[in-house]
Design a protein around this motif. Structure first.
Motif, PDB file in Angstrom:
ATOM      1  N   ALA A  23       0.868  -0.991  -0.023  1.00 58.31           N
ATOM      2  CA  ALA A  23      -0.051  -0.132   0.065  1.00 58.31           C
ATOM      3  C   ALA A  23       0.895   1.334   0.036  1.00 58.31           C
ATOM      4  O   ALA A  23       0.648   2.137  -0.811  1.00 58.31           O
ATOM      5  CB  ALA A  23      -0.740   0.017   1.086  1.00 58.31           C
ATOM      6  N   GLU A  76     -10.503  -4.588  -6.495  1.00 53.60           N
ATOM      7  CA  GLU A  76      -9.910  -3.237  -6.258  1.00 53.60           C
ATOM      8  C   GLU A  76      -8.514  -3.480  -6.585  1.00 53.60           C
ATOM      9  O   GLU A  76      -7.529  -3.542  -5.664  1.00 53.60           O
ATOM     10  CB  GLU A  76     -10.340  -2.848  -4.845  1.00 53.60           C
ATOM     11  N   TRP A  95      -5.401   0.346  -2.893  1.00 49.90           N
ATOM     12  CA  TRP A  95      -6.338   0.175  -1.801  1.00 49.90           C
ATOM     13  C   TRP A  95      -6.995  -1.213  -1.705  1.00 49.90           C
ATOM     14  O   TRP A  95      -7.523  -1.643  -0.671  1.00 49.90           O
ATOM     15  CB  TRP A  95      -8.007   1.006  -2.059  1.00 49.90           C
ATOM     16  N   PRO A 104     -10.378   3.993  -1.996  1.00 52.58           N
ATOM     17  CA  PRO A 104     -10.552   4.095  -0.613  1.00 52.58           C
ATOM     18  C   PRO A 104     -11.984   3.779   0.066  1.00 52.58           C
ATOM     19  O   PRO A 104     -12.128   3.245   0.923  1.00 52.58           O
ATOM     20  CB  PRO A 104     -10.319   5.556  -0.252  1.00 52.58           C
ATOM     21  N   VAL A 124     -12.386   0.426   0.758  1.00 54.71           N
ATOM     22  CA  VAL A 124     -11.948   0.022   2.174  1.00 54.71           C
ATOM     23  C   VAL A 124     -12.661   0.380   3.322  1.00 54.71           C
ATOM     24  O   VAL A 124     -12.916  -0.317   4.418  1.00 54.71           O
ATOM     25  CB  VAL A 124     -10.561   0.693   2.632  1.00 54.71           C
TER      26      VAL A 124
END
Lengths: 121, 146
Positions: free
Chosen positions: A24, A89, A93, B9, B12
């Motif tokens: 990440a 994804e 992320w 994001p 997440v």
């Protein structure tokens, strides 16, 4: 509950978490190595679950057996679900998703151990 | 860079919300099923919090204007709830015989319940700028806005 196995799961999860955190931080999607690191965590979790179930069949019972089994199901389900979502994804992320899952696993181990010890016996 | 509410994001965020919906929900169900009379207020509050997390998760997954609006409402309720219950549990701990997700500002859950709605609101705001006007965003940047 077997404490050594709990430690094994925690160490494997933290190692996998660190590996995913590096990905990440480097703005990389998870690759096969990250999936394998999470698979190792799942394998350790599976062994812990089997040992716990054998102990339960052998007569040992956690105080709140229902809650304990619920946690076990979450515990086993989390890594595969995280890998599935991370594959949807393919960005940094995705690596964060695996990181989050790997950080939740030690929490689940601690909760499982607390529930197991609260036998009241 | 795609700035959709349910990707990047945002995904997440969905994972974390999903985990909270599951853990708070399962906990509330067990508490209500086994010892509801001990602390009905606390357990109803736990169930309410779990429901909010669940709706927020679904809203974030759906995305779109409706999903965003619903997610905004949920995050606002969460933030208000965690602040109100957190404060109340400090001032009048006897009113909370058993812990809820929001007691002590989410202390029992690593303060994630406090941080999560703030991140959620921030993310909704950020993608609001990105989604409707992604093309003009670059122009804005060039023009020195933001």
């Amino acid at each position: 509950m077997n404490e050594t196995l709990g430690v094994v799961v925690i160490v494997a999860a933290l190692a996998a978490a660190a590996w995913c955190a590096i990905a990440a931080a480097r703005n990389r999607p998870p690759d096969l190595s990250h999936v394998i690191s999470v698979a190792v965590v799942e394998l350790a979790a599976l062994v812990l679950t089997v040992v716990a179930i054998v102990a339960m069949i052998g007569g040992e019972r956690p105080g709140e057996a229902g809650t304990f089994v619920g946690y076990l199901i979450t515990f086993l389900g989390l890594p595969p679900v995280a890998v599935g979502l991370a594959r949807m994804e393919p960005t940094r992320w995705g690596s964060v998703i695996l990181l989050v899952a790997c950080l939740v696993m030690p929490v689940l181990v601690v909760r499982l151990q607390q529930l197991w010890e609260a036998t009241g016996a | 860079m795609r700035e959709r509410v349910n990707s990047g994001p945002g995904r997440v965020l969905i994972v974390v919300y999903g985990i909270f919906a599951l853990s708070a929900g399962a906990r509330a169900v067990v508490q209500m099923a086994t010892k509801f009379s001990e602390a009905p207020g606390a357990y109803l509050l736990s169930a309410f919090a779990a429901a909010i997390y669940l709706v927020a998760t679904i809203a974030l997954v759906r995305g779109g204007p409706g999903g965003r609006r619903l997610a905004f409402v949920c995050c606002s309720i969460e933030l208000a709830g965690v602040l109100a219950v957190g404060t109340a549990s400090l001032l009048a701990s006897s009113a909370f015989p058993d812990d809820t997700v929001w007691s002590g500002f989410g202390k029992g859950y690593g303060f994630v319940p406090l941080v999560l709605p703030i991140i959620g609101l921030y993310w909704l705001r950020r993608t609001a700028r990105g989604s409707g006007a992604r093309a003009t965003r670059n122009v804005d940047d060039l023009a020195g806005h933001e």
